[in-house]
Design an enzyme around this catalytic site. Sequence first.
Site, PDB file in Angstrom:
ATOM      1  N   HIS A 390      34.285  86.520  48.951  1.00  0.00           N
ATOM      2  CA  HIS A 390      33.934  87.525  47.959  1.00  0.00           C
ATOM      3  C   HIS A 390      34.808  88.780  47.946  1.00  0.00           C
ATOM      4  O   HIS A 390      34.799  89.553  46.978  1.00  0.00           O
ATOM      5  CB  HIS A 390      32.473  87.924  48.219  1.00  0.00           C
ATOM      6  CG  HIS A 390      31.714  88.393  47.038  1.00  0.00           C
ATOM      7  ND1 HIS A 390      32.282  89.139  46.028  1.00  0.00           N
ATOM      8  CD2 HIS A 390      30.415  88.225  46.691  1.00  0.00           C
ATOM      9  CE1 HIS A 390      31.350  89.416  45.136  1.00  0.00           C
ATOM     10  NE2 HIS A 390      30.221  88.873  45.512  1.00  0.00           N
ATOM     11  N   SER A 602      21.465  89.098  41.456  1.00  0.00           N
ATOM     12  CA  SER A 602      22.514  89.285  40.451  1.00  0.00           C
ATOM     13  C   SER A 602      22.477  88.191  39.407  1.00  0.00           C
ATOM     14  O   SER A 602      22.049  87.072  39.659  1.00  0.00           O
ATOM     15  CB  SER A 602      23.898  89.382  41.079  1.00  0.00           C
ATOM     16  OG  SER A 602      24.245  88.175  41.660  1.00  0.00           O
TER      17      SER A 602
HETATM   18  N1  COA Z   1      16.950  92.457  21.660  1.00  0.00           N
HETATM   19  C1  COA Z   1      17.599  91.316  21.383  1.00  0.00           C
HETATM   20  N2  COA Z   1      18.639  90.849  22.122  1.00  0.00           N
HETATM   21  C2  COA Z   1      19.022  91.574  23.194  1.00  0.00           C
HETATM   22  C3  COA Z   1      18.386  92.762  23.545  1.00  0.00           C
HETATM   23  C4  COA Z   1      17.305  93.214  22.723  1.00  0.00           C
HETATM   24  N3  COA Z   1      16.652  94.330  22.996  1.00  0.00           N
HETATM   25  N4  COA Z   1      18.990  93.254  24.640  1.00  0.00           N
HETATM   26  C5  COA Z   1      19.967  92.396  24.978  1.00  0.00           C
HETATM   27  N5  COA Z   1      20.005  91.372  24.090  1.00  0.00           N
HETATM   28  C6  COA Z   1      20.927  90.234  24.054  1.00  0.00           C
HETATM   29  C7  COA Z   1      22.365  90.669  24.252  1.00  0.00           C
HETATM   30  O1  COA Z   1      22.958  91.018  23.032  1.00  0.00           O
HETATM   31  C8  COA Z   1      22.968  89.430  24.860  1.00  0.00           C
HETATM   32  O2  COA Z   1      23.215  88.487  23.841  1.00  0.00           O
HETATM   33  P1  COA Z   1      24.154  87.181  24.046  1.00  0.00           P
HETATM   34  O3  COA Z   1      23.408  86.228  24.902  1.00  0.00           O
HETATM   35  O4  COA Z   1      24.288  86.677  22.669  1.00  0.00           O
HETATM   36  O5  COA Z   1      25.412  87.675  24.650  1.00  0.00           O
HETATM   37  C9  COA Z   1      21.879  88.889  25.733  1.00  0.00           C
HETATM   38  O6  COA Z   1      20.666  89.398  25.179  1.00  0.00           O
HETATM   39  C10 COA Z   1      22.005  89.266  27.185  1.00  0.00           C
HETATM   40  O7  COA Z   1      21.863  90.648  27.358  1.00  0.00           O
HETATM   41  P2  COA Z   1      21.110  91.264  28.622  1.00  0.00           P
HETATM   42  O8  COA Z   1      20.109  90.302  29.107  1.00  0.00           O
HETATM   43  O9  COA Z   1      20.616  92.623  28.270  1.00  0.00           O
HETATM   44  O10 COA Z   1      22.149  91.313  29.789  1.00  0.00           O
HETATM   45  P3  COA Z   1      23.692  91.482  29.820  1.00  0.00           P
HETATM   46  O11 COA Z   1      24.324  90.206  29.424  1.00  0.00           O
HETATM   47  O12 COA Z   1      24.074  92.702  29.083  1.00  0.00           O
HETATM   48  O13 COA Z   1      23.911  91.661  31.377  1.00  0.00           O
HETATM   49  C11 COA Z   1      24.313  92.836  33.403  1.00  0.00           C
HETATM   50  C12 COA Z   1      23.483  92.766  32.111  1.00  0.00           C
HETATM   51  C13 COA Z   1      23.888  94.049  34.180  1.00  0.00           C
HETATM   52  C14 COA Z   1      24.041  91.601  34.237  1.00  0.00           C
HETATM   53  C15 COA Z   1      25.807  92.889  33.009  1.00  0.00           C
HETATM   54  O14 COA Z   1      26.071  94.030  32.271  1.00  0.00           O
HETATM   55  C16 COA Z   1      26.718  92.913  34.195  1.00  0.00           C
HETATM   56  O15 COA Z   1      27.051  93.955  34.733  1.00  0.00           O
HETATM   57  N6  COA Z   1      27.187  91.721  34.614  1.00  0.00           N
HETATM   58  C17 COA Z   1      28.048  91.585  35.760  1.00  0.00           C
HETATM   59  C18 COA Z   1      27.213  91.388  36.983  1.00  0.00           C
HETATM   60  C19 COA Z   1      28.044  90.856  38.094  1.00  0.00           C
HETATM   61  O16 COA Z   1      29.134  91.297  38.331  1.00  0.00           O
HETATM   62  N7  COA Z   1      27.479  89.846  38.760  1.00  0.00           N
HETATM   63  C20 COA Z   1      28.171  89.145  39.780  1.00  0.00           C
HETATM   64  C21 COA Z   1      28.295  89.895  41.022  1.00  0.00           C
HETATM   65  S1  COA Z   1      29.354  89.010  42.086  1.00  0.00           S
HETATM   66  C1  HC5 Z   2      28.615  83.195  41.874  1.00  0.00           C
HETATM   67  C2  HC5 Z   2      27.621  84.231  42.046  1.00  0.00           C
HETATM   68  C3  HC5 Z   2      28.057  85.265  42.951  1.00  0.00           C
HETATM   69  C4  HC5 Z   2      27.183  86.454  42.982  1.00  0.00           C
HETATM   70  C5  HC5 Z   2      27.568  87.320  44.100  1.00  0.00           C
HETATM   71  C6  HC5 Z   2      27.006  88.690  44.013  1.00  0.00           C
HETATM   72  O1  HC5 Z   2      26.170  88.979  43.235  1.00  0.00           O
HETATM   73  O2  HC5 Z   2      27.477  89.562  44.881  1.00  0.00           O
HETATM   74  C7  HC5 Z   2      27.064  90.933  44.801  1.00  0.00           C
HETATM   75  C8  HC5 Z   2      28.305  91.756  44.625  1.00  0.00           C
HETATM   76  C9  HC5 Z   2      28.102  93.163  44.301  1.00  0.00           C
HETATM   77  O3  HC5 Z   2      28.990  93.965  44.573  1.00  0.00           O
HETATM   78  O4  HC5 Z   2      27.063  93.534  43.777  1.00  0.00           O
HETATM   79  C10 HC5 Z   2      26.376  91.283  46.101  1.00  0.00           C
HETATM   80  N1  HC5 Z   2      25.033  90.703  46.323  1.00  0.00           N
HETATM   81  C11 HC5 Z   2      25.137  89.286  46.691  1.00  0.00           C
HETATM   82  C12 HC5 Z   2      24.476  91.423  47.468  1.00  0.00           C
HETATM   83  C13 HC5 Z   2      24.134  90.844  45.181  1.00  0.00           C
END
Ligand code: COA
Ligand code: HC5
Length: 674
Positions: A390, A602
Amino acid sequence: MQRITVDTYRYKGYLSFEDSLTLRTVPVEDDLIQGAAMLSVVARNFFKQGAVTATKMTKPAQAPTKAPMIMKSYLSHQSTLPKLPVPPLQQTLYKYLLAVQPLLSEDEYTNTKQIVDKFGKPGGLGERLQMKLWQRAQKTESWLSEWWLHAAYLDIRSPVVINSTPGIAFPLQDFADQKEQLRFASKLIAGVLDYKVMVDSENLPIDMMGGQPLCMDQYYKILSSCRIPGPKRDSVVVYPGNKANAPKHIIVIHNNHFFTLDVYYPSGKPLGIDELFAQLEKIINMSPKRARPVGILTTEHRNTWGKAYRKLKKLDKANKKILKEIERSIFVLCLDEHTDNIPLDQRLSELACQMLHGGGSTKNSGNRWADKTLQFIVGTEGNCGISYEHAQAEGPPLISLLDHSLTFVEKVGNVPKSAPINLPDPKRLEFKVNEELLQDIEIAERHLDMIVDDLQVHAFQFQPFGKNMPKANRMSPDAFIQVALQLAYYRIYSQPAATYESASLRRYRLGRTDTIRSCTTDSVNFCKAMLNEKKTPSEKYRLLRKAVEAHKTYTNEALFGDVIDRHLLGLKLTAIESGLNVPEIFVDQAYQTAMHFKLSTSQVPSKFDLVMGYAPDVPDGYGVCYNPRETHTNFVLSAFNTSPETDAQKLATSLAASLMEMQQLTIQNEGSKL
Ligand code: COA
Ligand code: HC5
């Protein structure tokens, strides 16, 4: 003439001005925030100072743009991204108190409030640290990125397996025999090499969120890269594909044997699928029996592995070369052997485990190199996926690579067989080991088996609905799931837990993540109402919508780097780097409680029906990773057996019940909208 510089950004219809210390917020008309010159006028009027220059830090969120943006080079794109701002001190302290309130008793809260007020008083320690942090932000590309890489990854000494490295399972493939396994693996390699062309030419479509381009830096660090154990802190190496002498090989591991497989001709042309297949077949024939699992050393505690790594290197020049060959390789392909016959209802969990830890020393855990950023796993029974270290990247760049490669695999279908060109055999990499290292391997096997035995994994598909239901009822699906998780937990424990959800900071240069704290006063109010028979459905529904809205608001703030966790970390590290004692606010029990994330969650969405997971963050907590799809959601819940308090299966049942109840409540109040 007095000149002050203010950083400005927009916060819920208001414009906030901040010099390094103070935050003031004024309502503004939209047309007033066009351009820095106009901002300066607003700021000057506001501060009543002779001259003020204002820098606009972020734009207001716009409607999401789906069309990918193509830039000439990602490097030119990177420099156009804003730098991560330092949030205003008073705002963070205010939000910190809001965040800890639902987790503390009244007395604890009163005590913490005093500590926080003292920290934040004018001219106090908080302001001095804030000023230093702000100065760091002026001098660096990102005040956070290097600190985060060290604090969240390279300084952590526990094994990367399960603790840091997530596992991602592909939809089960149907392999009739080993040839089909190898054919799938060959197509997968070809798919990744196809993706690599875009990476090397810096021509990747730029990801967008809320109409804004995102930082692409992580995409250039997932291929040809590796983590290396160090005595106190690990390091990472990357060998960019567009530089002279760029790596042209992958490592294949089968039955714990390591091989180098050149995947390009000397001319630079990639091997075709048939050639790759022929080479993989040779590897299978060259490794019929299990070798001693040197790879299992990489699953050890980092200091232990660090020592063994140095021993390996010192023992023989060939070992040194092999290590370099693995570290430089584009990625690792693990051809896994048979796993036991698993009952159908446990297959998804078993699959997630195989990607997370390989199933133990008697299964596939030695058939890995855990330090490698990207390991593809292709098992004999169609059980395939990846394990990714990661430190270099979050899930989304990996998912982009997977979506591309799996689409490639689907598109090529059954390739007509061509007569394979006679290629030199893949090179076997044989580590020299002595008695001491043999012992290290045995101990590593035992340690890994303890990790495997301790981890409960419950993977399941929640089928009644997916994103469609909350969307049809004007709620954010992510917020809906997070509130359901709060209810699932509260139902079991009758108290809330500090909850972590990853939010991407990639809107900013070198952005990684900040924390969405899903446990809010609003979520707790909703949970309490749900367990209170006296509350009417309409009252419960009102509180549900309020909790969902609070989560969405927190999320939006997090995406702008406008929340508390990384800022507090920054202030703490500023104190430590300045040689000061750790400030009282960080020693306070409330901070420990707030950082003890019993729910570590997440969301990682993907085009394919992927199932992904990781271990809990704390011994008495849960890991919860989910992939929300239009009509269902894949969840992987994890917990530790050694904790008598946690049970992944129980939380899963409670989660499914919560989602169903919330749907019922919505239907009752909104009518039957999916
Ligand atoms: N009414 C109708 N639709 C809505 C809505 C509402 N009030 N709010 C959101 N939606 C829709 C969005 O338009 C979107 O549509 P799509 O499926 O057509 O794209 C969908 O619902 C999803 O939106 P939402 O559930 O609000 O979440 P998001 O996709 O914006 O995700 C996070 C939120 C925080 C997860 C995202 O911004 C993020 O940061 N992702 C990265 C996380 C990450 O790095 N994870 C891995 C760690 S290793
Ligand atoms: C393929 C899925 C990987 C998800 C991993 C992830 O969410 O890592 C987080 C990273 C971050 O900086 O928030 C950490 N977490 C596992 C502790 C949620």
